[in-house]
Design an enzyme around this catalytic site. Structure first.
Site: not given
Length: 339
Positions: A266, A126, A296
């Protein structure tokens, strides 16, 4: 698993300026998967919303892969910049869901777009977009690239297990891209830090498919091809990491929380973002949220948020953007970017 002390979070803070963003683009698949659509998997819609802040996410159709998401985002980026593809001389793609283990998905994007340039993947889960961005920026800053394309893209729906009701609802598919060129000495990262703590590799990983555990029928039966995540320790690490790294970067840049115009963090979990905002006294209006609509999206989340903010006219020359990506590895990158 080692203890997450400040020593585990420490990373040198550096400066990377003379680089500007000349174009931004993003893409999410059309298919919307609402929390209610996951009931037949055994997921609880109210639990998902309460624990994550996610209402819905996007899933790519069977014929689409990560390279397709990335190429569409990149095409939009180039169109908005009004520049020629022939001028792009570097492609760096952050992803942990490549089309295949080899070749690099960036090469497939390069071929789809008809660009003649070196292309490579950066795998930092990520944190992939931040790593791709910093890598491409260094090529531009040193004069080794005149126009670099940095992309963050993940097709998470292919690596999450429908039987894992605590993990499956969290992720969605998406991509974003930026074009980078030489800029003024004040543009770029006034301060940034990148780090990793491999002792936490077992908290977030896809076990099968590499040289450690090659693909096999037995391992497929054990569902080892899917992402495995231990949410509670990852949550604690993420909150601590964000608070620590943001303070370190702002201190190095001689700036305060109030000097930041937007916090592009993020989009992993709304509770993580809320906890960090509360600890650092961040104005919620300065922290764009897209995970409620996209979930996500891993490497796609930061450039997706960046593109939305640009379209909303929230970013202008001189804007200070605090960017932070974090995830499997455990890897992270945090930087104060001057637009």
């Amino acid at each position: 698993m080692t203890d997450f002390s400040e020593q585990n979070l420490h990373a040198p803070v550096r400066r990377l300026t003379g680089v500007r963003v000349v174009g931004v683009g993003s893409y999410v698949p059309e298919k919307i998967v609402r929390n209610e659509d996951l009931v037949h998997f055994g997921c609880d819609p109210e639990w998902i919303l309460r624990r994550t802040g996610i209402h819905e996410r996007r899933h790519a159709p069977p014929e689409m892969a990560t390279s397709d998401l990335a190429a569409i985002a990149a095409e939009r980026c180039i169109a908005r910049a009004g520049l020629a593809k022939d001028d792009i001389d570097l492609i760096v793609l952050g992803t942990f869901t490549p089309d295949m283990t080899m070749p690099a998905t960036a090469c497939l994007v390069q071929h789809k777009m008809g660009i003649c340039a070196p292309a490579m993947d950066v795998q930092a889960a990520c944190a992939g977009f931040f790593y791709a961005l910093a890598t491409a920026m260094q090529f531009v800053a040193t004069g080794c690239s005149k126009l670099a394309l940095a992309i963050g893209a993940d097709c998470n729906s292919r690596v999450i297990d429908p039987q894992d009701v605590k993990t499956y609802p969290l992720f969605g598919d998406g991509a974003g891209a930026v074009l980078l060129a030489a800029g003024q000495p004040t543009q770029g990262f006034a301060a940034y830090a990148m780090g990793a703590d491999g002792s936490g590799f077992d908290l977030l990983n896809c076990p099968m498919g590499g040289s450690r555990l090659p693909a096999s029928a037995e391992r497929v039966e054990q569902r080892l091809q899917y992402l495995k995540m231990y949410g509670k320790p990852v949550f604690k690490w993420a909150v601590r990491l964000l608070a620590y790294s943001i303070r370190e970067v702002l201190s190095a840049a001689k700036m305060t929380i109030g000097d930041v115009d937007l916090f592009l963090l993020h989009q992993a979990n709304a509770r993580i973002l809320d906890a960090v905002a509360e600890e650092l006294k961040i104005d919620p209006a300065k922290m764009p949220i897209n995970l409620d609509r996209y979930g996500n999206t891993s490497s796609g989340s930061i450039p997706l948020a960046l593109d939305e903010c640009l379209q909303q006219d929230r970013i202008h020359p001189g804007s200070n953007l605090l960017i932070s990506g974090f995830g499997g590895g455990l890897a992270w990158g945090t930087g104060l970017f001057r637009w």
